[in-house]
Design a protein around this motif. Structure first.
Motif, PDB file in Angstrom:
ATOM      1  N   LEU A 130      -6.402   8.747  -7.159  1.00 44.87           N
ATOM      2  CA  LEU A 130      -5.031   9.292  -6.702  1.00 44.87           C
ATOM      3  C   LEU A 130      -4.459   8.686  -5.586  1.00 44.87           C
ATOM      4  N   LEU A 131      -5.542   8.239  -4.492  1.00 41.97           N
ATOM      5  CA  LEU A 131      -4.871   7.687  -3.412  1.00 41.97           C
ATOM      6  C   LEU A 131      -4.569   6.401  -3.445  1.00 41.97           C
ATOM      7  N   ARG A 132      -5.262   5.629  -4.288  1.00 43.42           N
ATOM      8  CA  ARG A 132      -5.091   4.341  -4.579  1.00 43.42           C
ATOM      9  C   ARG A 132      -3.546   4.242  -5.514  1.00 43.42           C
ATOM     10  N   GLU A 133      -3.420   5.158  -6.143  1.00 46.97           N
ATOM     11  CA  GLU A 133      -2.138   5.206  -6.966  1.00 46.97           C
ATOM     12  C   GLU A 133      -0.913   5.304  -5.977  1.00 46.97           C
ATOM     13  N   ARG A 134      -1.184   6.237  -5.014  1.00 46.25           N
ATOM     14  CA  ARG A 134      -0.105   6.674  -4.167  1.00 46.25           C
ATOM     15  C   ARG A 134       0.199   5.265  -3.150  1.00 46.25           C
ATOM     16  N   LEU A 135      -0.881   4.631  -2.800  1.00 46.48           N
ATOM     17  CA  LEU A 135      -0.673   3.429  -1.990  1.00 46.48           C
ATOM     18  C   LEU A 135       0.068   2.686  -2.625  1.00 46.48           C
ATOM     19  N   ARG A 136      -0.263   2.206  -3.798  1.00 46.02           N
ATOM     20  CA  ARG A 136       0.316   1.282  -4.670  1.00 46.02           C
ATOM     21  C   ARG A 136       1.830   1.470  -4.731  1.00 46.02           C
ATOM     22  N   PHE A 137       1.952   2.933  -5.072  1.00 45.10           N
ATOM     23  CA  PHE A 137       3.506   3.335  -5.166  1.00 45.10           C
ATOM     24  C   PHE A 137       4.117   3.057  -4.131  1.00 45.10           C
ATOM     25  N   ARG A 138       3.769   3.268  -2.752  1.00 40.92           N
ATOM     26  CA  ARG A 138       4.385   3.012  -1.523  1.00 40.92           C
ATOM     27  C   ARG A 138       4.761   1.438  -1.436  1.00 40.92           C
ATOM     28  N   THR A 139       3.726   0.720  -1.830  1.00 38.36           N
ATOM     29  CA  THR A 139       3.941  -0.692  -1.937  1.00 38.36           C
ATOM     30  C   THR A 139       4.862  -1.210  -2.871  1.00 38.36           C
ATOM     31  N   LYS A 140       5.230  -0.667  -3.862  1.00 38.09           N
ATOM     32  CA  LYS A 140       6.105  -0.737  -5.035  1.00 38.09           C
ATOM     33  C   LYS A 140       7.588  -0.396  -4.401  1.00 38.09           C
ATOM     34  N   LYS A 207       5.088   9.025   6.016  1.00 40.18           N
ATOM     35  CA  LYS A 207       4.548  10.588   6.746  1.00 40.18           C
ATOM     36  C   LYS A 207       3.555  11.219   6.167  1.00 40.18           C
ATOM     37  N   ASP A 208       3.443  11.361   4.884  1.00 41.89           N
ATOM     38  CA  ASP A 208       2.606  12.082   4.195  1.00 41.89           C
ATOM     39  C   ASP A 208       1.245  11.143   4.282  1.00 41.89           C
ATOM     40  N   LEU A 209       1.197  10.233   4.258  1.00 44.07           N
ATOM     41  CA  LEU A 209      -0.121   9.226   4.198  1.00 44.07           C
ATOM     42  C   LEU A 209      -0.874   9.224   5.375  1.00 44.07           C
ATOM     43  N   ILE A 210       0.235   8.885   6.703  1.00 40.90           N
ATOM     44  CA  ILE A 210      -0.446   9.087   7.907  1.00 40.90           C
ATOM     45  C   ILE A 210      -0.945  10.436   8.043  1.00 40.90           C
ATOM     46  N   GLY A 211      -0.495  11.606   7.552  1.00 39.53           N
ATOM     47  CA  GLY A 211      -1.164  12.797   7.793  1.00 39.53           C
ATOM     48  C   GLY A 211      -2.263  12.867   7.157  1.00 39.53           C
ATOM     49  N   ILE A 212      -2.488  12.325   5.819  1.00 39.93           N
ATOM     50  CA  ILE A 212      -3.768  12.268   5.288  1.00 39.93           C
ATOM     51  C   ILE A 212      -4.965  11.413   5.963  1.00 39.93           C
ATOM     52  N   ALA A 213      -4.203  10.391   6.420  1.00 34.69           N
ATOM     53  CA  ALA A 213      -5.276   9.499   7.249  1.00 34.69           C
ATOM     54  C   ALA A 213      -5.929  10.015   8.615  1.00 34.69           C
ATOM     55  N   GLU A 214      -5.056  11.062   9.088  1.00 34.08           N
ATOM     56  CA  GLU A 214      -5.599  11.477  10.366  1.00 34.08           C
ATOM     57  C   GLU A 214      -6.377  12.821   9.867  1.00 34.08           C
ATOM     58  N   LYS A 215      -6.508  13.048   8.809  1.00 37.50           N
ATOM     59  CA  LYS A 215      -7.466  14.156   8.546  1.00 37.50           C
ATOM     60  C   LYS A 215      -8.870  13.507   7.771  1.00 37.50           C
ATOM     61  N   LEU A 281      -3.367  -6.739  -3.036  1.00 34.01           N
ATOM     62  CA  LEU A 281      -2.765  -5.871  -1.996  1.00 34.01           C
ATOM     63  C   LEU A 281      -3.501  -5.443  -0.754  1.00 34.01           C
ATOM     64  N   VAL A 282      -4.941  -5.493  -0.967  1.00 35.12           N
ATOM     65  CA  VAL A 282      -5.774  -5.222   0.150  1.00 35.12           C
ATOM     66  C   VAL A 282      -6.139  -6.679   0.895  1.00 35.12           C
ATOM     67  N   ARG A 283      -6.016  -7.849   0.132  1.00 34.50           N
ATOM     68  CA  ARG A 283      -6.094  -9.176   0.928  1.00 34.50           C
ATOM     69  C   ARG A 283      -4.781  -9.264   1.851  1.00 34.50           C
TER      70      ARG A 283
END
Length: 346
Positions: A130-140, A207-215, A281-283
């Motif tokens: 789910l986290l991978r999908e969300r990060l890829r969605f942001r990239t798209k 905003k949501d992803l930064i909140g997840i990263a902080e936790k 994407l990671v590269r």
């Protein structure tokens, strides 16, 4: 659906090879020795999965890694089966055949898993997926925003009335004072509206992803690496998954496709371009982080300058990107933080 089986057998199924498609799948059941018991083609739905695998707990199933098969893998596990997800590219190299169809693919998977020759992929947890999908969605979203910015610039350039649209103020000016041909002005306004909409979506995702990263403790440890931000750290955590699946730091560079190809024959040996295996994407993110790292860290900058003199800018920055990935591996493995003095300098 049509059914195709081999000669009836009283053998007990121990292994299964599954060629999965969105609408149907072909399963080959095999005994303990890898001999084919039967083959069957069924619709891709929960009822068909339960029919074939519901009473076969402990069955070892091999299925190729492909888009949209997550629900199928989860359904197999719910039936009590052991699921091994095959590396599609490696299977093709092992079992290249002039004749290829769903039944042959299914049988090959069953035979490989029965002989313990099946090259497998890492199976991420649901949280990691789910986290991978969300990060890829942001990239798209960001790529779409860039595309519409290019459309807007192209429309304005056609009449030599280009304006800056990177900011909301600039877009508002272009929207109200574009002074283009009516048809172009209409398309420009529509493009700018889409850009504003995508801006809001990207800001919300950030905003949501930064909140997840902080936790996330692992992401916070990675943020101690110079140049690595919250989103980069979260992306590395999601892509690495279980860090213990990598034996050494060098394996991480290979996994991400940041190592050079090797061409060797007899006494001739040379290194080529990077393999580009794994997540593109990671590269890209690691290369962006590498530019930040050499401006913030004396150790990274020293390593970059050393390679720059010998191999040039492109090779040097990719080397720093690989170095960041390897440092990230050690931080996640040892559950520690970045320490400048521990960097190995060449």
């Amino acid at each position: 659906m049509p059914r195709n089986t081999t000669k009836p057998s009283a053998a007990v199924a121990k292994f299964a090879g599954i060629d999965y498609h969105k609408k149907c799948f072909v399963v080959t059941l095999g005994d303990a020795a890898g001999n084919v018991i039967c083959q069957e083609k069924l619709s891709s739905d929960l009822e068909s999965v339960s029919k074939v695998f519901g009473e076969r707990q402990g069955l070892v199933c091999a299925i190729e890694n492909c888009r949209g098969n997550e629900w199928f893998v989860d359904a197999l596990k719910a039936c009590g089966c052991e699921v091994r997800v095959a590396n599609t590219y490696a299977v093709r190299l092992i079992a290249e055949s002039r004749c290829k169809n769903d039944k042959i693919d299914s049988r090959i998977l069953m035979e490989l898993v029965s002989r313990n020759y099946l090259p497998v992929c890492y199976q991420p947890t649901e949280e990691e997926r789910l986290l991978r999908e969300r990060l890829r969605f942001r990239t798209k979203l960001m790529r779409s925003r860039t595309q519409y910015k290019n459309v807007a610039h192209a429309l304005m350039d056609k009449e030599n009335k280009g304006r800056g649209i990177a900011t909301k103020k600039g877009r508002k000016t272009a929207y109200e004072q574009g002074e283009l041909h009516p048809e172009r002005q209409e398309r420009l306004q529509e493009s700018l509206e889409i850009i504003d909409y995508l801006d809001r979506l990207v800001d919300g995702q950030d905003k949501d992803l930064i909140g997840i990263a902080e936790k996330n403790e692992a992401a916070q440890r990675l943020r101690t690496i110079p140049g690595v931000g919250a989103l980069s750290a979260l992306l590395l955590v999601a892509e690495f998954g279980d860090i213990n699946r990598f034996k050494r730091a060098k394996n991480v560079g290979s996994y991400l496709g940041l190592v050079p190809r090797l061409y060797a024959s007899s006494d001739v040996s040379r290194m080529g371009r990077i393999t580009k295996q794994g997540s593109g994407l990671v590269r890209r993110i690691l290369v962006q982080d590498a530019w930040m790292a050499i401006s913030r860290s004396p150790a990274f900058r020293s390593r970059y300058n050393s390679i720059l003199k010998r191999r040039g800018k492109r090779v040097a920055i990719v080397a720093i990107a690989r170095m960041i990935a390897e440092v990230a591996y050690r931080i996640l493995r040892d559950k520690t933080e970045f320490r400048e003095e521990l960097l190995t300098l060449g």
